[in-house]
Design a protein around this motif. Structure first.
Motif, short mmCIF file in Angstrom:
data_model
loop_
_atom_site.label_atom_id
_atom_site.label_comp_id
_atom_site.label_asym_id
_atom_site.label_seq_id
_atom_site.Cartn_x
_atom_site.Cartn_y
_atom_site.Cartn_z
N ASN A 134 0.81 -1.21 0.00
CA ASN A 134 0.00 0.00 0.00
C ASN A 134 0.85 1.27 0.00
OD1 ASN A 134 -2.97 -0.95 0.53
ND2 ASN A 134 -1.66 -2.19 1.86
N TYR A 135 2.18 1.11 0.04
CA TYR A 135 3.06 2.28 0.10
C TYR A 135 3.95 2.36 -1.13
CZ TYR A 135 1.67 2.35 5.01
OH TYR A 135 0.94 2.39 6.18
N LEU A 136 4.11 3.56 -1.64
CA LEU A 136 5.02 3.78 -2.75
C LEU A 136 6.44 3.39 -2.35
CD1 LEU A 136 5.58 5.12 -5.58
CD2 LEU A 136 6.04 7.24 -4.30
N CYS A 137 7.11 2.65 -3.22
CA CYS A 137 8.52 2.31 -3.01
C CYS A 137 9.35 3.19 -3.95
CB CYS A 137 8.77 0.83 -3.30
SG CYS A 137 10.52 0.37 -3.23
N ARG A 168 3.98 15.13 -4.35
CA ARG A 168 2.99 15.79 -3.48
C ARG A 168 2.70 15.02 -2.19
NH1 ARG A 168 0.31 15.61 -8.48
NH2 ARG A 168 -1.23 14.15 -7.64
N THR A 169 2.81 13.70 -2.23
CA THR A 169 2.38 12.89 -1.09
C THR A 169 3.30 13.08 0.12
OG1 THR A 169 1.83 10.65 -0.34
CG2 THR A 169 3.69 10.85 -1.85
N THR A 170 2.70 12.97 1.29
CA THR A 170 3.49 13.06 2.53
C THR A 170 3.67 11.69 3.18
OG1 THR A 170 1.45 13.52 3.78
CG2 THR A 170 2.77 15.42 3.03
N ASP A 171 2.73 10.74 2.88
CA ASP A 171 2.82 9.44 3.53
C ASP A 171 3.02 8.29 2.56
OD1 ASP A 171 0.35 9.28 2.34
OD2 ASP A 171 -0.80 9.18 4.20
N GLY A 172 2.96 8.56 1.23
CA GLY A 172 3.19 7.50 0.25
C GLY A 172 2.10 6.46 0.16
N ASP A 173 0.94 6.72 0.75
CA ASP A 173 -0.17 5.76 0.75
C ASP A 173 -0.80 5.72 -0.64
OD1 ASP A 173 -2.48 4.27 1.06
OD2 ASP A 173 -3.07 5.20 2.95
N ILE A 187 0.95 -0.33 -10.55
CA ILE A 187 1.13 -0.43 -9.09
C ILE A 187 2.21 -1.44 -8.69
CG2 ILE A 187 0.01 -0.92 -6.88
CD1 ILE A 187 -0.88 1.69 -8.16
N PRO A 188 2.22 -2.69 -9.24
CA PRO A 188 3.28 -3.63 -8.83
C PRO A 188 4.69 -3.15 -9.15
CG PRO A 188 1.49 -4.78 -9.97
CD PRO A 188 1.26 -3.32 -10.17
N PHE A 189 4.82 -2.23 -10.13
CA PHE A 189 6.14 -1.73 -10.51
C PHE A 189 6.66 -0.66 -9.54
CE2 PHE A 189 4.44 -3.46 -14.40
CZ PHE A 189 5.54 -3.98 -15.07
N VAL A 190 5.77 -0.06 -8.75
CA VAL A 190 6.18 1.04 -7.87
C VAL A 190 5.93 0.74 -6.40
CG1 VAL A 190 5.87 2.77 -9.67
CG2 VAL A 190 3.95 2.22 -8.17
N THR A 191 5.63 -0.51 -6.08
CA THR A 191 5.50 -0.95 -4.69
C THR A 191 6.41 -2.15 -4.49
OG1 THR A 191 3.60 -2.34 -5.27
CG2 THR A 191 3.12 -0.12 -4.45
N SER A 192 6.68 -2.47 -3.23
CA SER A 192 7.59 -3.58 -2.95
C SER A 192 6.82 -4.77 -2.37
CB SER A 192 8.67 -3.15 -1.96
OG SER A 192 8.11 -2.95 -0.67
N TYR A 209 8.72 5.27 2.75
CA TYR A 209 7.41 5.54 3.37
C TYR A 209 6.99 4.41 4.30
CZ TYR A 209 6.92 9.36 0.04
OH TYR A 209 7.10 10.52 -0.67
N LEU A 210 7.32 3.18 3.94
CA LEU A 210 6.97 2.04 4.80
C LEU A 210 7.73 2.11 6.12
CD1 LEU A 210 5.54 -0.68 5.23
CD2 LEU A 210 7.49 -1.78 4.14
N VAL A 211 9.00 2.44 6.04
CA VAL A 211 9.81 2.57 7.26
C VAL A 211 9.24 3.66 8.16
CG1 VAL A 211 12.09 3.23 8.16
CG2 VAL A 211 11.91 1.68 6.21
N LYS A 212 8.85 4.79 7.55
CA LYS A 212 8.28 5.89 8.34
C LYS A 212 6.95 5.48 8.97
CE LYS A 212 10.44 9.60 5.63
NZ LYS A 212 10.20 10.72 4.70
N ALA A 213 6.11 4.75 8.20
CA ALA A 213 4.82 4.30 8.74
C ALA A 213 5.05 3.34 9.90
CB ALA A 213 4.01 3.62 7.64
#
Length: 667
Positions: A134-137, A168-173, A187-192, A209-213
């Motif tokens: 669910n988070y941008l990588c 623009r995003t702050t949380d990468g959701d 989506i599968p190309f930009v998420t891990s 973003y995942l580490v921050k979440a």
């Protein structure tokens, strides 16, 4: 008067306040919040104290204090969400709340929690944590840009949209990226995934973003997750590198009836052709962009990709699920599976020879090792205690190994955790027994509590099992169902109707016939997203919605927008469902009746979920129509009926239609 020492009586209002203070002091801090003058009444418009809600809140409070296990069936209208939120907010403990779906997770975090937290515990930090997909990588996005020339034009355009959103995003959701559909191909190309994440070796680790979440979750007092994330993390933790979800003092599972099946998935193993294709494509990309002298990388990856295309062709053409044991014995299937193992070994050996030259390749080598081990394991289908099954889509095939029971593993985990565990749902009991649920999860020490709905079902609702309908399996049933729905719609002019099916095939047949027969707006599952369909259906006010399993639960339509729920037949699982087949076979080997032990309880809970769509509020009214004679003609029908709310009952469809017709026209 001389010689007396009499203290004058305090004024009446002082006595009254003194008694009130003592009463509040004797109450627990949790119970006090639910009183007429408590925080909930001051915070929530229209709040009224409910005995069942208070009883559940007290039970949750005790479980948290004792760090024990609690299982609660809280029927619709009990107010179970606030009944577990209040104790978890009031106590000074770290809590994880897990919901059945991402949609419910966001509803809890954005709608139910904020005002309550502000009123009860404004100092507490609350975090929302989703799965990594669910988070941008950032690393994967940059990789995708490096290979943009290899992508189709529509993917290139989507990638541009993602990169603009990333600024623009702050949380990468990813869920907040409204410029693309939820299932956008990019989506599968930009998420891990767990497989391709580089972890601390990633060049973008500090900005991840995942580490921050995860860090926000570690710092928070309350973390809202979903069941799939919880069990994915739990499965990883068992092999030493999980703990995405922080340690807590208590965990609450809402919609807990879903847990046994979800837990089985994560305690099993699976390998999909998509996983292997992604690995091969990533290795080809490394060759094209980083290690251009290693031609063997491209050769090995291409060979695997060709074999995977042939692999899908050994399965039946139409998408399906089936038993992997007999399929694996077929000669052409076994030969192709062995060839893929050889190609994976070749790819692994080529990667191994270049270890240390690039971190992405080192990580790909590790994935290749793991996938090869799983692939070989899934060919050993003679092992007992598991269901071996496959599922196919138009282009993909996935092999699964699912344990028949998670009771020992999950039960031990619960007992050894030292945490409080609360499991709640509107549908956990079968009759008055919780054994079907607790035995599946190994919760042998749990306290159980069954709380009836405060709604007056006897006045608000009617259950109809119509006479003279064909048997559910007969061909005439399709036309009979269409005729019945047309009658319902005619009498339910000012209200909406759900028609819930146990199969997609029947849904499509009825949808085709019904479209020519009714004037009311018709909404069919699959024609749009679930959220959009529900919004349009509710706005219509007199629509007809046709849905299968995903609409049987987690759907909350109140008022006249939903006044009738039609269920085509009792929701017994398909007998060719691989996991069900394996559990039935296991029951027989143990000398236990599989129908009573497995099939019947599952169907009862599913029917309770479907029936629960009808009455969602104290002012709701409506009719539930179950088009299956077995509810009244089979001995087990009584168990179904005793599990449903105490509605008026009739076998005369005319009576039910009259009940519908007399309901007031909404203002």
């Amino acid at each position: 008067m001389a010689g007396t020492d009499k203290t004058p009586s305090p004024p009446d209002f002082v006595v009254h306040w003194h008694h009130h203070f003592l009463k509040l002091k004797l109450m627990s801090k949790v119970t006090a919040q639910f009183q007429k003058d408590g925080v909930l009444a001051q915070t929530l418009p229209g709040f009224q104290p409910r005995d069942a809600q208070i009883a559940m809140a007290q039970a949750v409070e005790r479980a948290m204090l004792k760090r024990s296990q609690l299982v609660v069936e809280a029927e619709t209208g009990t107010g179970k969400t606030f009944a577990y939120l209040v104790p978890t907010l009031v106590q000074q403990k770290k809590v994880i709340i897990s919901t059945g779906t991402k949609a419910l997770q966001e509803q809890l975090y954005h709608r139910d929690l904020p005002a309550l937290r502000d009123a009860l515990a404004p100092q507490k930090q609350v975090a929302l944590l989703k799965g990594r997909a669910n988070y941008l990588c950032l690393h994967r996005m940059n990789q995708a840009f490096n290979q943009a020339g290899e992508l189709a034009r529509d993917l290139q355009q989507q990638l541009v949209e993602v990169r603009q959103w990333a600024q623009r995003t702050t949380d990468g959701d990813i869920g907040t990226m409204n410029v693309l559909p939820e299932d956008a191909a990019i989506i599968p190309f930009v998420t891990s995934t767990v497989d391709n994440c580089l972890g601390r070796d990633c060049p973008d680790y500090d900005a991840c973003y995942l580490v921050k979440a995860r860090q926000r979750a570690l710092d928070a007092d309350m973390v809202v997750v979903n069941h799939h994330l919880f069990f994915a993390d739990m499965a990883l933790r068992n092999v030493g590198f999980g703990e995405l979800i922080p340690q807590a003092d208590a965990i609450v599972f809402d919609e807990a009836h879903q847990l046994p099946d979800i837990a089985s998935q994560y305690f099993g193993e699976s390998v999909s052709s998509r996983q292997l294709q992604e690995l091969a494509h990533e290795i080809k990309l490394i060759y094209l962009t980083e290690l251009k002298d290693l031609r063997q990388l491209e050769i090995a990856a291409s060979k695997l990709l060709v074999s995977l295309q042939d692999w899908r062709l050994v399965f039946p053409r139409d998408p399906m699920r089936g038993n992997w044991r007999p399929m694996a014995q077929r000669e052409e299937v076994a030969q192709m599976a062995a060839l893929i193992a050889q190609q994976l070994e070749f790819l692994r050996d080529v990667c191994k020879a270049a270890l240390g030259r690039h971190q992405d390749l080192d990580q790909a080598y590790t994935r290749c090792q793991q996938l090869l081990a799983k692939w070989k394991q899934l060919q050993e289908v003679n092992r007992t205690g598991y269901s071996f099954w496959f599922e196919t889509t138009t282009r993909q095939a996935t092999l699964h190994q699912t344990p028949l029971s998670v009771a020992e593993k999950f039960g031990d985990y619960v007992r050894d955790s030292g945490m409080a565990w609360v499991f709640t749902s509107a549908t956990l009991a079968v009759g008055e027994s919780f054994h079907h649920f607790t035995d599946q999860l190994g919760l042998y020490e749990a306290t159980t509590l069954c709380l009836a709905s405060p709604f007056n079902f006897a006045e608000q609702a009617m259950l109809c099992v119509p006479r003279y309908l064909p048997q559910p399996h007969e061909a005439e049933m399709t036309q009979a169902l269409v005729d019945l729905v047309e009658d319902v719609v005619t009498h339910n002019r000012h209200g909406g109707t759900f028609v819930l099916f146990t199969s997609h095939r029947m849904l499509q047949q009825v949808a085709t016939l019904l479209a020519e027969r009714i004037e009311q707006p018709l909404f069919v599952q699959g024609t749009s997203s679930k959220r959009d369909l529900l919004e349009e259906f509710t706005a219509a006010g007199n629509g007809v919605l046709l849905g299968t399993s995903s609409f049987w639960e987690g759907v909350d339509v109140r008022g006249a927008a939903l006044r009738c729920v039609v269920i085509d037949k009792l929701p017994f699982a398909s007998p060719d469902e691989p996991l069900l087949q394996a559990r039935v076979e296991d029951c027989r080997l143990r000398g236990v009746d599989p129908f009573a032990q497995v099939q019947l309880p599952q169907a009862i809970i599913a029917l309770k979920q479907g029936a629960g769509r009808l009455i969602r509020d104290a002012s709701d009214q409506g009719v539930l129509i179950v088009c299956d004679h077995r509810l009244v003609t089979k001995p087990y029908g009584g168990v179904f009926l005793s599990s449903l709310p105490a509605m008026q009952r009739t076998r005369d469809l005319t009576v039910a239609l009259q009940f519908l017709a007399q309901l007031e026209k909404p203002e």
